[in-house]
Motif scaffolding. Structure first.
Motif, PDB file in Angstrom:
ATOM      1  N   TYR A  69      18.432  36.822  20.336  1.00  0.00           N
ATOM      2  CA  TYR A  69      18.630  36.076  19.101  1.00  0.00           C
ATOM      3  C   TYR A  69      18.744  34.590  19.416  1.00  0.00           C
ATOM      4  CZ  TYR A  69      19.607  40.575  16.958  1.00  0.00           C
ATOM      5  OH  TYR A  69      19.507  41.866  16.514  1.00  0.00           O
ATOM      6  N   LYS A  70      18.160  33.770  18.541  1.00  0.00           N
ATOM      7  CA  LYS A  70      18.219  32.324  18.676  1.00  0.00           C
ATOM      8  C   LYS A  70      18.470  31.771  17.278  1.00  0.00           C
ATOM      9  CE  LYS A  70      15.572  28.365  20.389  1.00  0.00           C
ATOM     10  NZ  LYS A  70      14.326  27.950  21.063  1.00  0.00           N
ATOM     11  N   LEU A  71      19.684  31.302  17.045  1.00  0.00           N
ATOM     12  CA  LEU A  71      20.093  30.856  15.723  1.00  0.00           C
ATOM     13  C   LEU A  71      20.227  29.339  15.705  1.00  0.00           C
ATOM     14  CD1 LEU A  71      22.948  33.472  15.203  1.00  0.00           C
ATOM     15  CD2 LEU A  71      20.508  33.724  14.695  1.00  0.00           C
ATOM     16  N   ALA A  72      19.561  28.687  14.771  1.00  0.00           N
ATOM     17  CA  ALA A  72      19.671  27.236  14.624  1.00  0.00           C
ATOM     18  C   ALA A  72      21.050  26.897  14.067  1.00  0.00           C
ATOM     19  CB  ALA A  72      18.582  26.710  13.694  1.00  0.00           C
ATOM     20  N   MET A  73      21.642  25.854  14.579  1.00  0.00           N
ATOM     21  CA  MET A  73      22.987  25.455  14.164  1.00  0.00           C
ATOM     22  C   MET A  73      22.923  24.307  13.154  1.00  0.00           C
ATOM     23  SD  MET A  73      24.848  27.626  15.699  1.00  0.00           S
ATOM     24  CE  MET A  73      26.476  26.979  15.388  1.00  0.00           C
ATOM     25  N   THR A  74      22.340  24.621  11.990  1.00  0.00           N
ATOM     26  CA  THR A  74      22.313  23.679  10.875  1.00  0.00           C
ATOM     27  C   THR A  74      22.687  24.435   9.605  1.00  0.00           C
ATOM     28  OG1 THR A  74      19.981  24.068  10.360  1.00  0.00           O
ATOM     29  CG2 THR A  74      20.461  22.298  11.928  1.00  0.00           C
ATOM     30  N   GLU A  75      23.142  23.708   8.607  1.00  0.00           N
ATOM     31  CA  GLU A  75      23.586  24.362   7.377  1.00  0.00           C
ATOM     32  C   GLU A  75      22.441  25.002   6.599  1.00  0.00           C
ATOM     33  OE1 GLU A  75      22.708  20.114   6.596  1.00  0.00           O
ATOM     34  OE2 GLU A  75      24.100  21.053   7.973  1.00  0.00           O
ATOM     35  N   SER A  76      21.200  24.625   6.877  1.00  0.00           N
ATOM     36  CA  SER A  76      20.055  25.184   6.150  1.00  0.00           C
ATOM     37  C   SER A  76      19.379  26.340   6.897  1.00  0.00           C
ATOM     38  CB  SER A  76      19.027  24.086   5.880  1.00  0.00           C
ATOM     39  OG  SER A  76      18.558  23.550   7.105  1.00  0.00           O
TER      40      SER A  76
END
Length: 120
Positions: A96-103
């Motif tokens: 898993y690779k999750l972007a760390m932005t609110e969107s």
């Protein structure tokens, strides 16, 4: 291999991973980065792991939950990444690779069961 499940086939044990202390501190340093990890299992029946029912009501599951005790003027805040927003987990090794932005799909706990978790 027995998993402690209830009548709705929900695992009764809380499984969690706590970040090593060197990764805690000012969470703002994570912004616009990525949170990457690999999830795997040695054994088990994962045919229903992506669905979560409690008293015949669907309850979304979160792949990741991040709790900040000092956020929101020390009231605490929890953000989460819903399992429904990523590749389903079937017990096989999954990266898993999750972007760390609110969107990016993160949701925030409203601390009130009457409200849905919404984008931060």
């Amino acid at each position: 291999d027995l998993i402690d499940v209830d009548g709705d086939k929900n695992d009764q044990q809380l499984w969690k991973f706590l970040l090593p202390e060197k990764y805690t501190g000012w969470y703002g340093a994570w912004y616009d980065g990525t949170f990457e990890f690999t999830l795997a299992s040695f054994s088990g029946d994962y045919s229903g792991v992506n669905e979560h029912w409690v008293d015949d009501k669907y309850q979304p599951l979160n792949l990741v939950e991040i709790y900040c005790e000092s956020c929101d003027v020390f009231k605490g805040a929890t953000i989460a990444f819903p399992l429904s927003s990523v590749q389903k987990f079937d017990g096989q090794t999954t990266r898993y690779k999750l972007a760390m932005t609110e969107s990016a799909g993160w949701v925030k706990d409203p601390h009130n069961a009457l409200y849905e978790w919404t984008a931060p």
